[in-house]
Design an enzyme around this catalytic site. Sequence first.
Site, PDB file in Angstrom:
ATOM      1  N   TYR A  40       8.670  -1.367  -6.729  1.00  0.00           N
ATOM      2  CA  TYR A  40       9.158  -2.392  -5.806  1.00  0.00           C
ATOM      3  C   TYR A  40      10.630  -2.660  -6.118  1.00  0.00           C
ATOM      4  O   TYR A  40      11.400  -1.724  -6.281  1.00  0.00           O
ATOM      5  CB  TYR A  40       8.270  -3.638  -5.902  1.00  0.00           C
ATOM      6  CG  TYR A  40       8.434  -4.578  -4.741  1.00  0.00           C
ATOM      7  CD1 TYR A  40       8.302  -4.135  -3.428  1.00  0.00           C
ATOM      8  CD2 TYR A  40       8.702  -5.920  -4.948  1.00  0.00           C
ATOM      9  CE1 TYR A  40       8.461  -4.991  -2.349  1.00  0.00           C
ATOM     10  CE2 TYR A  40       8.854  -6.791  -3.881  1.00  0.00           C
ATOM     11  CZ  TYR A  40       8.743  -6.323  -2.581  1.00  0.00           C
ATOM     12  OH  TYR A  40       8.903  -7.173  -1.522  1.00  0.00           O
ATOM     13  N   LYS A  95     -15.622   6.971  10.011  1.00  0.00           N
ATOM     14  CA  LYS A  95     -14.757   8.093  10.402  1.00  0.00           C
ATOM     15  C   LYS A  95     -13.696   8.326   9.330  1.00  0.00           C
ATOM     16  O   LYS A  95     -13.370   9.474   8.988  1.00  0.00           O
ATOM     17  CB  LYS A  95     -14.099   7.786  11.755  1.00  0.00           C
ATOM     18  CG  LYS A  95     -13.451   8.978  12.447  1.00  0.00           C
ATOM     19  CD  LYS A  95     -14.492  10.020  12.836  1.00  0.00           C
ATOM     20  CE  LYS A  95     -13.901  11.142  13.660  1.00  0.00           C
ATOM     21  NZ  LYS A  95     -14.038  10.963  15.094  1.00  0.00           N
TER      22      LYS A  95
END
Length: 756
Positions: A40, A95
Site C-alpha cells: 500500500y 460458476k
Amino acid sequence: MGAKIKKSDALAYHQFPTPGKIQVVPTKKHATQRDLSLAYSPGVAEPCLEIEKNPQQVYNYTSKGNLVAVISNGTAVLGLGDIGPLASKPVMEGKALLFKIFADIDVFDIEVDTKDVDKFVETVKNIAPTFGGINLEDIKAPEAFEIERRLKEELDIPVMHDDQHGTAIISAAALKNALEIANKKASEVKVVINGAGAAAISCTLLYKKLGVLAENIVMCDSKGVLRSDRKDLNKQKKEFTTNRDLYSLEDAMKNADVFIGLSVGNIVNPDMLLSMAEKPIVFALANPDPEIGYQLAVDTRNDLIMATGRSDHPNQVNNVLGFPFIFRGALDVRATKINEEMKMAAVHALANLAKQSVPEQVNITYNKKNITFGRDYIIPKPFDLRLISEVPPAVAKAAMDSGVARMPIKNWDAYRESLVERLGTGSKLMRLVTNRAKSDPKTVIFAEADQLSVLKAAQIAYDEGIAIPILLGDQNAIESLMKEIQFEAEISIIDPKSKAEEKRRNAFAEIYWQKKQRKGMTLLEAQKWMRERNYFAAMMVNENQADALVTGYTRSYPTVAKPMIDLIGKIKGIRKIAATNLMLTEKGPLFLSDTAMNINPNAKELAEITRMTDKTMKMFGLTPNLAMVSFSNFGSSKSESAAKMSEAVNYLHKYFPNINVDGELQADFALNGEMRNEKFPFSKLQGKKVNAMIYPNLESANISYKLLKEIHSADSIGPIIMGLQKPVHLIQLGASVDEIVNMVCIAVVDAQSRKK
C-alpha cells in the site's frame, strides 16, 4: 447427475464452515511493515504511475489479467427462472468455483439489480476496468442478446454470455464428430431444433458455421414450428422461420437427420424417433430430464448417436468443457473480445481431442477398458486433464490470427506446460477417483454405522451412487439415526451380536478357529471374537459377502489394524503391510509413506513400501515419481538412517528398474525440480515432478502429513492400507464425514482394481 441432494445438506454446504464458496487470498508477502509499505502506501504509488503512463501496464502490476466477472441480474436462473439478483448469488459463486478449479481463473461474482438493458450495460461498462473478461450469466432473452451485443461493441475485453455460447460450442463439437461417424455431410443434413431461447439461437448460428444450410433447419418453440406466417415471433426467432408445410415437432421430425433438444423433458416419443432418417443424431439436452430418456431412445433405435446433458449417460454436453478454457485462452493473449473465430477454434479443438488416444487415467476414471472415438464417445469427458492444454492454445491462436490478441504467445510448448501447472491442485484427483467409484459402485461395510458421522458418510455414499452400504451395529440405534437424518433406503443392517446372525456368526467362528487352532485359539474364543464387529466385518469381506470394508472411527488405529492383519492377511510375497497418505496440496497430489504401520523399517522393507506405493498410485491413474527422503543427499551422510535409504534405492534400481525412484534426497531437493536438476543431473528423477515421498521411519512420515494437513490446510486421504489381500481401509479416530466418504471412494476403487 441424479444424486439425491437434500435441502439440509445443500444449505449446510453453503453456510459452513464459512458462508459462500469463494474468498480473496493475498498473493504477496504481508508479514512485515516493509511488506505493507510495498503493498500500500507509499510503495503502491509506483505501479499506479506506470499504469497512468501506459494503461496496458495494468496487466503487469495487478490481477486484472486473470480476473473475470460473472455478472447476472438473476432473470433466467437455470431451473429457477426470474429469482432476482440476490437469490442468484449462490449460482454465480458456483460458476466462480468452476472457473477456478478447471482453469485457475479468479472471479468476482457481481449481481446487478436492474432489468433495464441500458442501466445493466452502463453498470458493467463502469466496472469493466477491474476485469480481464466478462462472463454474462442467467439473463433472460431477448434482453441477453442486446446486452451481450452492446458490451462486445463497447468494451475492449472478452465478453461472453455462456448460456448462449457454451452449449453451442460444446454441442457443435459433438455434432461435428457425430456427423463424421454417421458418414453424413453438414451441408446435406436436415436439422430440427426444439427450443427457441438464447441457447437454441446461438447453437443454430454456430451449426450454420459448421456448414448446416439455413433451408435445412426447422426450429420449434412451445407453440410449434417457427413459421414465417406466425405473428407472435420476436426479432431473434424470425431469423429462423420456414415456409415448409410443417406445424408441429412431430411434423418436423419426419426424415430429419439431427434433433437438438434445448427445451423440456419427455417431449419426444418413440414414434417420432422412428420417423427420423437412418443413423439419426439426437442431442436431448434438457436437464435433468432429457427430451427423450436415454435408455428409451437406444432401445427404440440401435443406429442412434445420442448425447444428453447428464453425466450418467455417454456423450455429456457439459458447458464446463468450454467456458473455463475459452476464457483462459482469451486472457492469456489479452484478447479484446471473444469472436466467432475463437469460438470455432474451441469447437474444433474439442472435436479433435475426442479423436485422440484416451490416456489411461481417463479410462480408469470412468472404469472403462478403452474409451475410443465412436458412437458412445463423440466429445471429451469433463474430467479429461488434457482439456487445459488443448482448448486454450487453440483459442489463443485464433485470437492472434484474427487480430484481437494484444500479447501474442511465442513459445507454445512453454505455454502448454504453464497451463498444465495451473491445475496443480490435488483436489481434481479426488474428483476423478469419486467419479470412477460411481461408475461401478461396490458393496462397502460400514462397521460403526451406529455412529452419526459414519452413518452420514454412508448416506452420502449411497445418495451419490459411490457405494452400496452394509451397515453394522445395533439395528434399533441405526434405524433411529437414519430417521433423524432422513436416510431413506432399503439397505442391509446387520447386528453381529443378534440372534438373527447366530448361524453366520458360528460359521465365521468355525473358519477362524480352523485357521488359528494350532496357535492356541479355542472355538469358544473364536465365537466370542465374531461378536465383535470388526472381526465379523473382516470375515464378511474374506468370505466375499461384501466387496470392501471401512472402519476405525471409534478406536485407535493399532486396535483396529490388528484384527484386519490377523483375519484378512497379507498379499502373498508381502512381508509387512504399510500405509500411505494422499495429500491434496496446492502443487498437486503427493503420497507420503509409511505414515501408520512400520515404526522403523529396514532397507528391504522400505523397498517393499516403495513398490506398494508405486502400485497404489497407478491405481489412481498417476505416473509415480518417488523420492526416498532423508536429511542427506546421495550419500552426503553415512548415518544408519540415510544409509538404509540409499541401500533401498540400490535394491530397487537393480531388481525393479521400471520404478521411477531415486535418493536418498532431502525433502526440498525432492520437491524442487529446478534445484534437484541443477545439483544432481545424474538422478533418475531428472526432469520429473516428484509426487511421492518414502520416509525412513513412521515418526517422520506421520509428523509430515499432519503438519501439511494442519499448517497448509492440505486435505489428507488415508492412511491408505497397502498389502492386505482384500480392500480393507481404516479411517482415523474421529474422522470427519468428508474424510470417511473419501476413504469409501478409495475402498470402492481398490475393489474395482482387484476385480480386474
